[in-house]
Design a protein around this motif. Structure first.
Motif, PDB file in Angstrom:
ATOM      1  N   ASN A  89       0.911  -0.987  -0.016  1.00  0.00           N
ATOM      2  CA  ASN A  89      -0.045  -0.036   0.081  1.00  0.00           C
ATOM      3  C   ASN A  89       0.924   1.373   0.042  1.00  0.00           C
ATOM      4  OD1 ASN A  89      -2.218   1.795   0.266  1.00  0.00           O
ATOM      5  ND2 ASN A  89      -2.376   1.626   2.579  1.00  0.00           N
ATOM      6  N   THR A  90       0.738   2.206  -1.051  1.00  0.00           N
ATOM      7  CA  THR A  90       1.504   3.149  -0.884  1.00  0.00           C
ATOM      8  C   THR A  90       0.834   4.528  -1.287  1.00  0.00           C
ATOM      9  OG1 THR A  90       3.618   4.267  -2.039  1.00  0.00           O
ATOM     10  CG2 THR A  90       2.103   2.921  -3.562  1.00  0.00           C
ATOM     11  N   HIS A  91       1.394   5.556  -1.108  1.00  0.00           N
ATOM     12  CA  HIS A  91       0.974   6.907  -1.561  1.00  0.00           C
ATOM     13  C   HIS A  91       2.149   7.525  -2.078  1.00  0.00           C
ATOM     14  CE1 HIS A  91      -1.158  11.016  -0.307  1.00  0.00           C
ATOM     15  NE2 HIS A  91      -1.186  10.508  -1.384  1.00  0.00           N
ATOM     16  N   LEU A  92       2.287   7.970  -3.367  1.00  0.00           N
ATOM     17  CA  LEU A  92       3.281   8.664  -4.038  1.00  0.00           C
ATOM     18  C   LEU A  92       3.221  10.137  -4.120  1.00  0.00           C
ATOM     19  CD1 LEU A  92       3.915   6.290  -7.190  1.00  0.00           C
ATOM     20  CD2 LEU A  92       4.751   6.088  -4.743  1.00  0.00           C
ATOM     21  N   ALA A  93       4.335  10.854  -4.326  1.00  0.00           N
ATOM     22  CA  ALA A  93       4.368  12.126  -4.211  1.00  0.00           C
ATOM     23  C   ALA A  93       3.331  13.031  -4.912  1.00  0.00           C
ATOM     24  CB  ALA A  93       5.937  12.812  -4.647  1.00  0.00           C
ATOM     25  N   GLU A  94       3.115  14.337  -4.759  1.00  0.00           N
ATOM     26  CA  GLU A  94       1.990  15.012  -5.336  1.00  0.00           C
ATOM     27  C   GLU A  94       2.242  15.251  -6.717  1.00  0.00           C
ATOM     28  OE1 GLU A  94       1.828  18.999  -3.422  1.00  0.00           O
ATOM     29  OE2 GLU A  94       1.194  17.929  -1.139  1.00  0.00           O
ATOM     30  N   ARG A  95       1.036  15.570  -7.596  1.00  0.00           N
ATOM     31  CA  ARG A  95       0.737  15.344  -9.054  1.00  0.00           C
ATOM     32  C   ARG A  95       1.957  16.266  -9.690  1.00  0.00           C
ATOM     33  NH1 ARG A  95      -4.970  18.088  -9.305  1.00  0.00           N
ATOM     34  NH2 ARG A  95      -4.984  17.106  -7.228  1.00  0.00           N
ATOM     35  N   ARG A  96       2.204  17.015  -9.203  1.00  0.00           N
ATOM     36  CA  ARG A  96       3.355  17.918 -10.030  1.00  0.00           C
ATOM     37  C   ARG A  96       5.037  17.513  -9.644  1.00  0.00           C
ATOM     38  NH1 ARG A  96      -0.559  21.372  -8.637  1.00  0.00           N
ATOM     39  NH2 ARG A  96      -1.567  22.455 -10.357  1.00  0.00           N
ATOM     40  N   GLN A  97       5.066  16.460  -9.048  1.00  0.00           N
ATOM     41  CA  GLN A  97       6.253  16.032  -8.775  1.00  0.00           C
ATOM     42  C   GLN A  97       6.713  14.765  -9.314  1.00  0.00           C
ATOM     43  OE1 GLN A  97       6.326  16.133  -4.477  1.00  0.00           O
ATOM     44  NE2 GLN A  97       6.011  18.352  -4.223  1.00  0.00           N
ATOM     45  N   GLY A  98       6.481  14.747 -10.674  1.00  0.00           N
ATOM     46  CA  GLY A  98       6.954  13.441 -11.510  1.00  0.00           C
ATOM     47  C   GLY A  98       8.219  13.041 -11.354  1.00  0.00           C
ATOM     48  N   PRO A  99       9.296  13.837 -11.231  1.00  0.00           N
ATOM     49  CA  PRO A  99      10.665  13.200 -11.200  1.00  0.00           C
ATOM     50  C   PRO A  99      10.846  12.574  -9.723  1.00  0.00           C
ATOM     51  CG  PRO A  99      10.587  15.326 -12.105  1.00  0.00           C
ATOM     52  CD  PRO A  99       9.271  15.048 -11.563  1.00  0.00           C
ATOM     53  N   VAL A 100      10.300  12.975  -8.874  1.00  0.00           N
ATOM     54  CA  VAL A 100      10.215  12.275  -7.451  1.00  0.00           C
ATOM     55  C   VAL A 100       9.429  11.183  -7.405  1.00  0.00           C
ATOM     56  CG1 VAL A 100       9.592  12.556  -4.848  1.00  0.00           C
ATOM     57  CG2 VAL A 100      10.288  14.737  -6.308  1.00  0.00           C
ATOM     58  N   ARG A 101       8.380  11.050  -7.900  1.00  0.00           N
ATOM     59  CA  ARG A 101       7.711   9.688  -8.281  1.00  0.00           C
ATOM     60  C   ARG A 101       8.493   8.840  -8.892  1.00  0.00           C
ATOM     61  NH1 ARG A 101       3.512  13.323  -9.150  1.00  0.00           N
ATOM     62  NH2 ARG A 101       3.515  12.772 -11.375  1.00  0.00           N
ATOM     63  N   ALA A 102       9.190   9.048  -9.856  1.00  0.00           N
ATOM     64  CA  ALA A 102      10.046   8.292 -10.629  1.00  0.00           C
ATOM     65  C   ALA A 102      10.848   7.495  -9.817  1.00  0.00           C
ATOM     66  CB  ALA A 102      10.792   8.799 -11.618  1.00  0.00           C
ATOM     67  N   GLY A 103      11.442   8.317  -8.854  1.00  0.00           N
ATOM     68  CA  GLY A 103      12.513   7.305  -7.912  1.00  0.00           C
ATOM     69  C   GLY A 103      11.607   6.606  -6.884  1.00  0.00           C
ATOM     70  N   GLN A 104      10.493   7.009  -6.246  1.00  0.00           N
ATOM     71  CA  GLN A 104       9.693   6.242  -5.553  1.00  0.00           C
ATOM     72  C   GLN A 104       9.076   4.888  -6.028  1.00  0.00           C
ATOM     73  OE1 GLN A 104       6.641   9.055  -4.509  1.00  0.00           O
ATOM     74  NE2 GLN A 104       7.960  10.275  -2.942  1.00  0.00           N
ATOM     75  N   VAL A 105       8.604   4.987  -7.356  1.00  0.00           N
ATOM     76  CA  VAL A 105       8.142   3.890  -8.027  1.00  0.00           C
ATOM     77  C   VAL A 105       9.316   2.895  -8.443  1.00  0.00           C
ATOM     78  CG1 VAL A 105       7.369   3.019 -10.292  1.00  0.00           C
ATOM     79  CG2 VAL A 105       6.241   5.001  -9.219  1.00  0.00           C
TER      80      VAL A 105
END
Length: 284
Positions: free
Chosen positions: A173-189
């Motif tokens: 179960n996860t919650h990724l960084a906010e919608r305008r933070q694509g590069p941050v989400r890339a590292g999280q994924v």
């Protein structure tokens, strides 16, 4: 103990009355409305091959926990992942599920921060905020991980092993960084995908804060399929994806690895700006 529909209806009325009397004026305003009974077509008991995800929204005002419990009880998934979840709220939801609706869930938490403004408590002892997993079956091998870069707010994932449809499975179960933070989400994924890939059978629940064709979701699509079988990681296909938010975007996912979906439902709710999403899985 799981109650049949008629017994649950009667027990719900009595339990709600008792809770209202016991909690008295200290209860959150509107949190125990006696009129919020289960609809006629509600699940009669926990559905063993049903899993769900729901960002329950924080902050979204007080007095929503009984309504949230009613929504969960209506669909009664075997496992549901909650995001933006305060420990105190989840405990209250869990109490209502058991004492009003006769549904007993275990809970595990993936707290990523302690925040007085979000979750209450005392300034020097604020409430925990993050992810939670409710499961009707026992959970083992809990792991809670903070992403190295959470973006504008700490984010992470929670993983447990439990039963879905009578079969053991690793649930994330996860919650990724906010919608305008694509590069941050890339590292999280990327970090999440490494762990998911270790398991032949896994279910990944969560609010990914990204549309299906967002490039940062590539590692997840390479490992698993979304339960929305008409939804694929392309801009054209994304138009057919069922939206999961009040602003008509698909941000919430049930990714399946080693499973195939039988049904898929998205249910808007007045208690969150995200919709409750659940799927029934094929057995075997």
């Amino acid at each position: 103990m799981v109650l049949r529909r008629g017994a649950r209806w009667a027990a719900g009325v009595m339990a709600a009355i008792c809770l209202a009397l016991l909690l008295g004026p200290g209860a959150p305003s509107g949190d125990v409305p006696l009129s919020r009974l289960l609809p006629f077509d509600a699940a009669e008991e926990v559905v063993p091959d049903r899993v769900g995800t729901w960002n329950i929204c924080n902050p979204c005002g007080s007095g929503n926990n009984f309504g949230r419990a009613t929504e969960i009880a209506t669909y009664a998934p075997q496992v549901i992942g909650l995001q933006e979840a305060c420990v105190r709220d989840v405990e209250q939801i869990r109490t209502y599920l058991e004492e009003v609706y006769g549904l007993a869930y275990r809970v595990e938490y993936g707290t990523v921060l302690r925040n007085w403004n979000r979750c209450g408590g005392l300034p020097w002892r604020p409430g925990g905020f993050g992810q939670a997993i409710l499961s009707a079956a026992p959970m083992t091998d809990r792991v809670s991980v903070d992403y190295p870069d959470g973006g504008s707010e700490e984010r992470g994932y929670l993983a447990v092993t439990t039963l879905v449809g009578g079969r053991p499975v690793r649930v994330f179960n996860t919650h990724l960084a906010e919608r305008r933070q694509g590069p941050v989400r890339a590292g999280q994924v990327a970090a999440l995908a490494v762990e998911v890939a270790r398991h032949d059978r896994a279910i990944v629940l969560g609010d990914f804060n990204a549309l299906p064709h967002a490039p940062e979701l590539g590692p997840m699509w390479a490992l698993a399929l979304d339960t929305d079988t008409g939804c694929r990681p392309s801009a054209t296909s994304a138009r057919t994806c069922a939206t999961t938010t009040d602003w008509n975007s698909k941000f919430d996912y049930v990714f399946l690895r080693g499973f195939t979906p039988r049904t898929h439902r998205v249910r808007p709710s007045p208690y969150s700006d995200h919709h409750l999403l659940y799927t029934d899985l094929n057995r075997g």
